[in-house]
Motif scaffolding. Sequence first.
Motif, short mmCIF file in Angstrom:
data_model
loop_
_atom_site.label_atom_id
_atom_site.label_comp_id
_atom_site.label_asym_id
_atom_site.label_seq_id
_atom_site.Cartn_x
_atom_site.Cartn_y
_atom_site.Cartn_z
N GLN A 69 18.27 77.93 -45.63
CA GLN A 69 19.52 77.18 -45.72
C GLN A 69 19.25 75.72 -46.07
O GLN A 69 20.00 75.10 -46.83
CB GLN A 69 20.28 77.29 -44.40
N VAL A 70 18.16 75.19 -45.54
CA VAL A 70 17.78 73.82 -45.86
C VAL A 70 17.47 73.69 -47.34
O VAL A 70 17.91 72.74 -48.02
CB VAL A 70 16.57 73.39 -45.00
N GLN A 72 18.53 75.56 -49.78
CA GLN A 72 19.76 75.70 -50.56
C GLN A 72 20.60 74.42 -50.50
O GLN A 72 21.18 74.00 -51.51
CB GLN A 72 20.56 76.90 -50.04
N SER A 73 20.65 73.81 -49.33
CA SER A 73 21.41 72.55 -49.21
C SER A 73 20.80 71.46 -50.06
O SER A 73 21.50 70.64 -50.67
CB SER A 73 21.47 72.12 -47.74
N ASN A 76 21.93 72.10 -53.56
CA ASN A 76 23.33 71.73 -53.74
C ASN A 76 23.50 70.21 -53.81
O ASN A 76 24.40 69.70 -54.50
CB ASN A 76 24.17 72.29 -52.59
N MET A 77 22.68 69.46 -53.08
CA MET A 77 22.82 68.02 -53.03
C MET A 77 22.49 67.37 -54.37
O MET A 77 22.90 66.23 -54.63
CB MET A 77 21.91 67.46 -51.92
N ASP A 80 25.64 66.16 -56.13
CA ASP A 80 26.56 65.27 -55.42
C ASP A 80 26.85 64.04 -56.28
O ASP A 80 25.95 63.27 -56.64
CB ASP A 80 25.95 64.84 -54.07
N LYS A 108 26.64 65.58 -44.22
CA LYS A 108 27.48 66.63 -44.79
C LYS A 108 26.64 67.83 -45.23
O LYS A 108 27.02 68.99 -45.03
CB LYS A 108 28.26 66.07 -45.99
N TYR A 109 25.48 67.56 -45.80
CA TYR A 109 24.61 68.64 -46.26
C TYR A 109 23.68 69.15 -45.17
O TYR A 109 23.32 70.33 -45.16
CB TYR A 109 23.77 68.18 -47.46
N PHE A 110 23.30 68.27 -44.26
CA PHE A 110 22.37 68.66 -43.20
C PHE A 110 22.95 68.22 -41.86
O PHE A 110 22.61 67.13 -41.35
CB PHE A 110 20.99 68.01 -43.41
#
Length: 602
Positions: A69-70, A72-73, A76-77, A80, A108-110
């Motif tokens: 998940q980290v 993937q975040s 995604n960042m 931004d 927001k992401y982490f």
Amino acid sequence: MRSFLPSLPAFSLRARLTFYFITLIIISLTVMGAGYFMKSSDVILANASETSLGLVKMSNRSIDATLAQVEQSAINMHLDEELFTFFNNTSLEDRSDADRRITRVLNKYFPSTEDVFSVNLVTKEYTFGETPNFWIPKKDYALSNIYQIGQRSTANTRWIPTYNLLEQFYSTSLTYTEKDQYVFTATRRMNFTAVRNNLLREMGENVERPILILNFQETMIKKAFKESLTIEGSFYQMFTEDGMIVSASGSLHDQAAVSQDWIRYAAAKRSGTEYIEINGRKMVVCFDTVNVTGWLSAVFIPYDNLKKTVPNMSAYMFYSTIFIILISVVLASFISGRITLPLKRLLRAIHRIGEGNFDSKIEPTGTMELNVIIHKFNQMNDKIHTLIEENYKTQLKEMEAELKALNFQFNPHFLYNTLNIINYLAIENKQKLISNMLVDLSEMLEYTAKNPGRVSFKEDLAYLQNYVFIMNQRFEGKFTISYEMDPQLFHYSVPKFFLQPFIENSLIHALDEMEEGGVIKVSGRIEGQLRVFTIVDNGKGMDPDTIRRVLESEDIPKDKFQSIGMTNVNQRIKMLYGHDYGIHIESQKNHGTTVTIRLPLS
């Protein structure tokens, strides 16, 4: 027992079988029970080891889910827009004032959890993001090796094994203190992008790319493996591929419980269970690989302590063995009766056959071995019956052949002389056609008088051509015949009259309703180890039932060539060469007939 064994032959077969079955069962169960009792602990230990391995895998999957998940975040960042706008500005002025805004975007992401120690975006001049649990320097972070590793991580996230933040930034002492903070880190260089006017824009070439640094509490791994350490004395260690300890039940400064060679072996295997010795003590090692980082997790369980968790199987084995023996005694008596019953039937059938009754059959019953014996007995009985019938038929055929030979034992010279006289008269009266027919007929009679059996193919073909010449005079203009023969065929022998009956069948039956236009094609060729002869006509054909009756000699209309008819030819070929050879007929009503004769080459 010694006094009992000599008296066994006096008992019936069923009683002896029952005794032997019970004896064998008791001996087998005793040996198997003892062996199973000895091995049951090892089997249960193996199952317990697999259960422990399952717990290790569950712990790893939990860590994998969090770290994936980290990653993937972090991906995604990259998209931004707020971070793109901020870091795409080449000016370094007032960046310290934007720390709170950048921290909000990072949260927001982490989102903040007890496992995440800190999340930062680091540039050469400033470190963005809060550090609530420990003071991470806002400046000069770029001097650390963590920052340098992040600079090289452009394609994916790089995972850095556990280290002490105090040693990293403020001290070189290796002495443990209460202020020590152990973390493992995920880092990568961020190249922010944004969509403008439906186009994906990247940061300018001269703009510094910040480094994402996520620090995780080492206690996160300890909590994940807490459920895996259910057996007294067990402990865990997590290694990198280079053998560096990432996390452990004890101190991170302790040495690895296993050698570097074993770590490389386990890393290559990725997952499994092994038995090893550590300081002279046997241990069960359950290991598995964290997919995201590639680190190896290993739980070490003392073998003796694991064995204590195995239930005592002795009472269960004892009562189970007694119960099975009692059931086996009953089954042995029943099975022995079932076995001897087919044997009794077999003895009665043998007695009937000895009296000459070969129609005796036994229904297969009993065990597989007895079924085989009964099946073979029935086969033997059928073969004896068939041989007797075949011998009887052979004797009848031999008697019939002898009678026919006696009937045909006359001197054909009278017929030849008579035909020659008629031929001279035809020549004197200038009847050339009649003369030719008489010559062909004389040659046919001479060929017919030869001994039966196999003859030269050239002679048999000449006989066929003489026959066709005479029939062509009878059915003038009704049919045409063509020959296509491989010259090599003339070097072999064939059964006498093996082609003529098929030409006769075409003329008398297939073409009987045609006034003209009948076509017969006769061909012969060699195919591998076969000689193949084909007779094709364009007559009215035959239905499948007629073909069957022709080949099986069933209700066939009799004619003057009955003794050498198609069925006769088929039977003689099989008698001379075997059942793999003979005649095959293909025909359809009103679409002609094709007859194929196959003979061996040798």
